[in-house]
Design a protein around this motif. Sequence first.
Motif, mmCIF file in Angstrom:
data_model
loop_
_atom_site.group_PDB
_atom_site.id
_atom_site.type_symbol
_atom_site.label_atom_id
_atom_site.label_comp_id
_atom_site.label_asym_id
_atom_site.label_seq_id
_atom_site.Cartn_x
_atom_site.Cartn_y
_atom_site.Cartn_z
ATOM 1 N N TYR A 1 -4.233 -8.507 5.677
ATOM 2 C CA TYR A 1 -3.909 -7.429 5.446
ATOM 3 C C TYR A 1 -5.273 -6.675 6.428
ATOM 4 C CZ TYR A 1 -1.753 -8.311 0.817
ATOM 5 O OH TYR A 1 -0.849 -8.647 -0.239
ATOM 6 N N GLU A 2 -6.177 -6.991 6.660
ATOM 7 C CA GLU A 2 -7.339 -6.502 7.582
ATOM 8 C C GLU A 2 -6.865 -6.356 8.885
ATOM 9 O OE1 GLU A 2 -10.915 -8.819 6.713
ATOM 10 O OE2 GLU A 2 -11.362 -8.240 5.311
ATOM 11 N N SER B 1 -13.878 4.816 5.422
ATOM 12 C CA SER B 1 -14.148 4.032 5.525
ATOM 13 C C SER B 1 -13.240 3.159 6.972
ATOM 14 C CB SER B 1 -14.384 3.387 4.590
ATOM 15 O OG SER B 1 -13.155 2.986 3.742
ATOM 16 N N ASP B 2 -11.953 3.198 6.931
ATOM 17 C CA ASP B 2 -11.010 2.211 7.907
ATOM 18 C C ASP B 2 -11.579 2.721 8.993
ATOM 19 O OD1 ASP B 2 -10.664 0.624 5.712
ATOM 20 O OD2 ASP B 2 -8.801 2.436 4.795
ATOM 21 N N ASP C 1 -9.073 7.629 4.386
ATOM 22 C CA ASP C 1 -9.125 6.720 5.376
ATOM 23 C C ASP C 1 -10.310 6.212 5.782
ATOM 24 O OD1 ASP C 1 -6.477 5.960 3.702
ATOM 25 O OD2 ASP C 1 -5.528 6.485 5.736
ATOM 26 N N HIS D 1 0.786 -1.546 0.451
ATOM 27 C CA HIS D 1 0.171 0.000 0.095
ATOM 28 C C HIS D 1 0.362 1.017 -0.051
ATOM 29 C CE1 HIS D 1 -3.485 -2.393 2.159
ATOM 30 N NE2 HIS D 1 -3.503 -3.098 0.783
ATOM 31 N N GLN E 1 -4.083 -3.623 8.827
ATOM 32 C CA GLN E 1 -4.412 -1.894 8.085
ATOM 33 C C GLN E 1 -5.276 -1.224 9.873
ATOM 34 O OE1 GLN E 1 -6.063 -1.457 4.627
ATOM 35 N NE2 GLN E 1 -8.092 -0.821 5.737
ATOM 36 N N MET E 2 -5.642 -2.873 10.330
ATOM 37 C CA MET E 2 -7.033 -2.331 10.720
ATOM 38 C C MET E 2 -5.733 -1.547 12.310
ATOM 39 S SD MET E 2 -7.490 -3.529 14.177
ATOM 40 C CE MET E 2 -7.321 -4.756 14.306
ATOM 41 N N ASP F 1 -4.106 1.490 12.538
ATOM 42 C CA ASP F 1 -4.091 2.690 11.772
ATOM 43 C C ASP F 1 -5.516 2.875 13.344
ATOM 44 O OD1 ASP F 1 -5.982 3.043 9.231
ATOM 45 O OD2 ASP F 1 -7.115 1.723 9.660
ATOM 46 N N ASN G 1 -14.853 1.815 10.538
ATOM 47 C CA ASN G 1 -14.987 0.514 11.145
ATOM 48 C C ASN G 1 -14.361 0.539 13.062
ATOM 49 O OD1 ASN G 1 -16.129 -0.510 8.978
ATOM 50 N ND2 ASN G 1 -14.584 -0.618 8.183
ATOM 51 N N LEU G 2 -12.976 0.758 12.407
ATOM 52 C CA LEU G 2 -11.926 0.953 13.960
ATOM 53 C C LEU G 2 -12.867 1.485 15.206
ATOM 54 C CD1 LEU G 2 -9.962 0.014 15.279
ATOM 55 C CD2 LEU G 2 -8.941 2.099 14.659
#
Length: 810
Positions: free
Chosen positions: A183-184, A157-158, A155, A97, A187-188, A191, A161-162
Amino acid sequence: MTVSSLKSYQEEATRLLQQLLDLLHNVSHHSALLNDAQTTEQQSFTPSKLASRISILNGEMAKLENLEMVLAIVGTAKAGKSTTINAIVGREIMPNHNRPMTALPTLIRHTPLQKEPQLRFDHIEPISQLFASLRDELKKPEIKELSKELLKGPDDSDMANLLEMIQKHYRFKTRYKGTTAIYEFLQMFNDLVRLADKFGCEFPFAEYSEINQLPVIEVEFAHLAELNQSHGRLTLLDTPGPNEAGQPHLRTMLREQLQKASAVLSVMDYTQLGLDADDEMHRELGQVAEMVDRRMFALVNKFDQKGANTDDEVATRKRVVQLAHFFSEDKVFPVSSRQAYWANAARGAITSNGSLPDYRQHPWVEEFASSVLGFSWKSQLDNIDTVKEAADYLWEQSKFSAPLEQVIISAYNRTGVVALESASVRLLETAAALEAFLSQRSSVLNESIEELQPKIKRLQQSIDQLSDNERKTRQQLDKTLTKAEREAEKVFSTVKKQALKKVDGYFKEGKRLEIKKRIGQKKSEKNKGTSAAEKNGIEHAAGRMWEALSTSNAQDFDPAEKKLSYDTRKEAKARLTMIGRSVEKILKQGQESIELSASEVLQQIEKELTAGAQREAEELLKELEQRLGTDDLVLNISIPEIAGCIKSKLSMSELMNDVVSKNTEMKTSWYRSSGVWGTVCDWFNSSDWGWDSYTEEVTQFEVDLSKVRNRYSKAIDKAFEGLSDKLLEQIRQSVEQGINDFYIQISDAVKQVQGNYQQGLRDHQRTQEEKQEILDVLERLNRHLPDYKKDIEALQVELEELSNLKTEAA
């Protein structure tokens, strides 16, 4: 090497590690032995330094349990660290990324038969506690407003979600299977680090200081799948770059993790070599070079972006060594990680599924195919043989097989030995540092305040003298470089004059060829009026005459002639191309001449500079070696090899623009008269009688010699412009690094002794009973250290023999 012999060494190293850990814990239990250094002081052992050493040895103990070799992958942001890891593993494991994803160091472990990657994260309690803290923060009005602002970012949307996960009491899982889930998670996690910083909550980085506390991805490395099982295990350590996402804690984390690695692979960006970010990374790597026993490798990524006038492989290796002395040229690998990753992914997909996956769902397929199959890549995807050939070609182009074989496969074959060597190096270094600390504390306590104060004063004088010595060394460097500049300019000036002289000679040869051609052309013109077949034969003969004359030594040309004339533009361009190639050859010869002459000059300069600097520091070194009990203070100055510093750049294609002009004029020509009179004159070969004339429009393509000459002159000036500055700048960088490292090493050592003496003064404020109690503890702790060090040294000798046997077998 048998498993039983390796097991015995493992048990011995584990025993020694446990003994040293017990000793360090003993030191930590005696609060009087350790004190936090004052603001202006340095001490060899403080509570925080002791805790760091214990953490490092705990990491070695964890690695020893499974004879694990940990190869740290380091690199600045966007150097291609994740792509490199994917290329090593043979499939996409780490996200590629644009934003940083290494918020926490992550282990990637080769696990035979584990085809689908799985991430294990057992140490989740600190993150659960952080979630609870963030949930409490979200109840505050000002934090609610802040969270709304965060949702407006790129970011959003990410982050949404968090925030939802936090509010809904989400509990982390300990297992994540498959690439998407991994990946998720990563990424989480990234964040989460950013969110904690925004909300003013401290992220629990300290809870992940041990190797066995980090998240680990288990997967089979494709290139190791067919090899025999190793007597240990190989694990990659994905570390955060010191410049990622502007997070200052990452630099500290990088330093801590590097200290626990068995070897280091530094990923550099070919297009960004030598920038400040690299300097930061090299400083960190320099601190651990000895600890990893010189198992330092550099992978120069993005080498596929090399241009015609940029550094080749040899020059790139030399450049990296100039930037960081702890690398050696044989351990520097210019590669393209993305080409290697694409090739691996394509070959893996064909092996597993017989075809490539849908390019609309897997972006790498389009990247791979378009890069190697061209514009018609879509129509060729179903031709498996073509795709295989393309993947093999791309793998070869990537140059990744060299680091794969010499670093990864070699490491895998030696995991057990390297794990043992890594532990022994850290054992000996820690034991020696502890012995020196305990001995100094004991010595200081046995001296009176009256004896200590002059020593502290002399140490301060030594520190002041260090500054003076460093100043003199740098003055010597300036003088030496001034001399080098004069010598280099002489060499460059001579070579440039030679180049211009040769170009002049070549122009004269070209003009001579043009005149010789005109001789043949005149003969051809006088035969005008003959049949087409006869005309072609005459032109062919004229061409042969021109060729014969061009290879002779004749000097038949007009020096006053300013232009070269040709019948076609193509012929004029062809001649210019020949001139360009000749100039390139001349410049190449000049570069070789520069390298030969300048290398001799620089070798002498290196001797003078090293000798001068060593003289300045000699007396101080002797004094410090006595006080510090070490002779490891070495001034290491090296001049970079000249070949890596000199690279002239001259674009011939640019020089040929606008130098050919079209000229049309009416021209009178002659031909032999027809009839009896012409025949008779021809018998007697008359040059005056028996000729008739005619006038026609003739187009010539002319090359203005003065314009070409001026352009080449300016281009050669430009090619040599700044070469000496570039050379001297690289020399200065190389030498200054040696000087900096040397004086930092001495200064830190002196300041630590000075800090220990200052602590001794404070110890003298204690009661006699307290001082005696400290002395008794020091004597008890230090009693067995000499024998303990001997055991470690004996282990190292046996491991060296074992390593040599392993290398010979390989």
